[in-house]
Design a protein around this motif. Structure first.
Motif, PDB file in Angstrom:
ATOM      1  N   ASP A  95      36.777  94.611 102.908  1.00  0.00           N
ATOM      2  CA  ASP A  95      37.193  94.008 104.177  1.00  0.00           C
ATOM      3  C   ASP A  95      36.060  94.016 105.196  1.00  0.00           C
ATOM      4  OD1 ASP A  95      39.690  93.499 103.164  1.00  0.00           O
ATOM      5  OD2 ASP A  95      40.654  95.235 104.117  1.00  0.00           O
ATOM      6  N   ALA A  96      35.318  95.107 105.252  1.00  0.00           N
ATOM      7  CA  ALA A  96      34.195  95.196 106.190  1.00  0.00           C
ATOM      8  C   ALA A  96      33.130  94.156 105.856  1.00  0.00           C
ATOM      9  CB  ALA A  96      33.597  96.599 106.169  1.00  0.00           C
ATOM     10  N   LEU A  97      32.837  93.993 104.574  1.00  0.00           N
ATOM     11  CA  LEU A  97      31.866  92.968 104.176  1.00  0.00           C
ATOM     12  C   LEU A  97      32.358  91.568 104.530  1.00  0.00           C
ATOM     13  CD1 LEU A  97      30.652  94.284 100.714  1.00  0.00           C
ATOM     14  CD2 LEU A  97      29.332  94.133 102.819  1.00  0.00           C
ATOM     15  N   GLU A  98      33.644  91.333 104.300  1.00  0.00           N
ATOM     16  CA  GLU A  98      34.214  90.027 104.633  1.00  0.00           C
ATOM     17  C   GLU A  98      34.172  89.781 106.135  1.00  0.00           C
ATOM     18  OE1 GLU A  98      38.464  87.700 104.102  1.00  0.00           O
ATOM     19  OE2 GLU A  98      38.021  89.418 102.822  1.00  0.00           O
ATOM     20  N   CYS A 129      32.221  86.838 108.162  1.00  0.00           N
ATOM     21  CA  CYS A 129      32.906  85.960 109.121  1.00  0.00           C
ATOM     22  C   CYS A 129      32.224  86.005 110.487  1.00  0.00           C
ATOM     23  CB  CYS A 129      34.378  86.347 109.249  1.00  0.00           C
ATOM     24  SG  CYS A 129      35.361  85.932 107.799  1.00  0.00           S
ATOM     25  N   ARG A 130      31.829  87.195 110.933  1.00  0.00           N
ATOM     26  CA  ARG A 130      31.126  87.311 112.221  1.00  0.00           C
ATOM     27  C   ARG A 130      29.808  86.546 112.197  1.00  0.00           C
ATOM     28  NH1 ARG A 130      32.411  92.842 111.790  1.00  0.00           N
ATOM     29  NH2 ARG A 130      34.312  93.279 112.922  1.00  0.00           N
ATOM     30  N   ALA A 131      29.083  86.675 111.100  1.00  0.00           N
ATOM     31  CA  ALA A 131      27.813  85.957 110.987  1.00  0.00           C
ATOM     32  C   ALA A 131      28.052  84.447 111.009  1.00  0.00           C
ATOM     33  CB  ALA A 131      27.093  86.359 109.696  1.00  0.00           C
ATOM     34  N   GLN A 132      29.098  84.006 110.336  1.00  0.00           N
ATOM     35  CA  GLN A 132      29.397  82.576 110.324  1.00  0.00           C
ATOM     36  C   GLN A 132      29.815  82.095 111.714  1.00  0.00           C
ATOM     37  OE1 GLN A 132      32.458  81.458 107.570  1.00  0.00           O
ATOM     38  NE2 GLN A 132      31.945  79.294 107.670  1.00  0.00           N
ATOM     39  N   VAL A 133      30.606  82.880 112.416  1.00  0.00           N
ATOM     40  CA  VAL A 133      31.026  82.516 113.772  1.00  0.00           C
ATOM     41  C   VAL A 133      29.811  82.454 114.695  1.00  0.00           C
ATOM     42  CG1 VAL A 133      32.295  83.355 115.787  1.00  0.00           C
ATOM     43  CG2 VAL A 133      33.406  83.296 113.566  1.00  0.00           C
ATOM     44  N   ASP A 134      28.914  83.430 114.590  1.00  0.00           N
ATOM     45  CA  ASP A 134      27.697  83.408 115.408  1.00  0.00           C
ATOM     46  C   ASP A 134      26.871  82.165 115.128  1.00  0.00           C
ATOM     47  OD1 ASP A 134      28.376  85.793 116.593  1.00  0.00           O
ATOM     48  OD2 ASP A 134      27.124  87.016 115.261  1.00  0.00           O
TER      49      ASP A 134
END
Length: 114
Positions: A39-42, A46-51
């Motif tokens: 979950d942490a990796l996912e 997701c955070r990197a993609q949002v950024d």
């Protein structure tokens, strides 16, 4: 029974039994840890993609703003040309009205007072 002890001794003795018991007792905890790690990796992905998407939106907004500035400048230039053209057309119409058609009066001023 002797065969079982022989196999157990060959596989690692008491340490293998201890490892098997520990694994069996902590299997749920280990599964939760693995799930939490996944979950942490996912979430990081997701955070990197949002950024990345936010940066891309900012770039597009800047580009759109620049295009709007360019569009407004072009519209202002065209409007100025239209005003100049209308002023020239008005002067042309005025010159047509004041034109002297009589022979030999090219230097004469027409009598109209506009």
């Amino acid at each position: 029974m002797e065969l079982l002890l022989t196999i157990l001794g060959a596989l690692g003795g008491f340490e293998s039994v201890k490892w098997a018991v520990t694994t069996w007792l902590h299997r749920r905890t280990d599964a939760r840890r693995e799930n939490a790690s996944a979950d942490a990796l996912e979430n990081d992905t997701c955070r990197a993609q949002v950024d990345w998407l936010e940066k891309r939106l900012l770039q597009r907004d800047a580009k759109i703003d620049a295009l709007y500035i360019e569009l407004r400048q072009a519209q202002t230039d065209l409007l100025q040309l239209v005003h100049e053209k209308h002023a020239l057309e008005l002067r042309l119409k005025e010159a047509e009205i004041r034109r002297c058609d009589v022979r030999g009066c090219s230097g004469r001023k027409p009598p109209g007072d506009f």
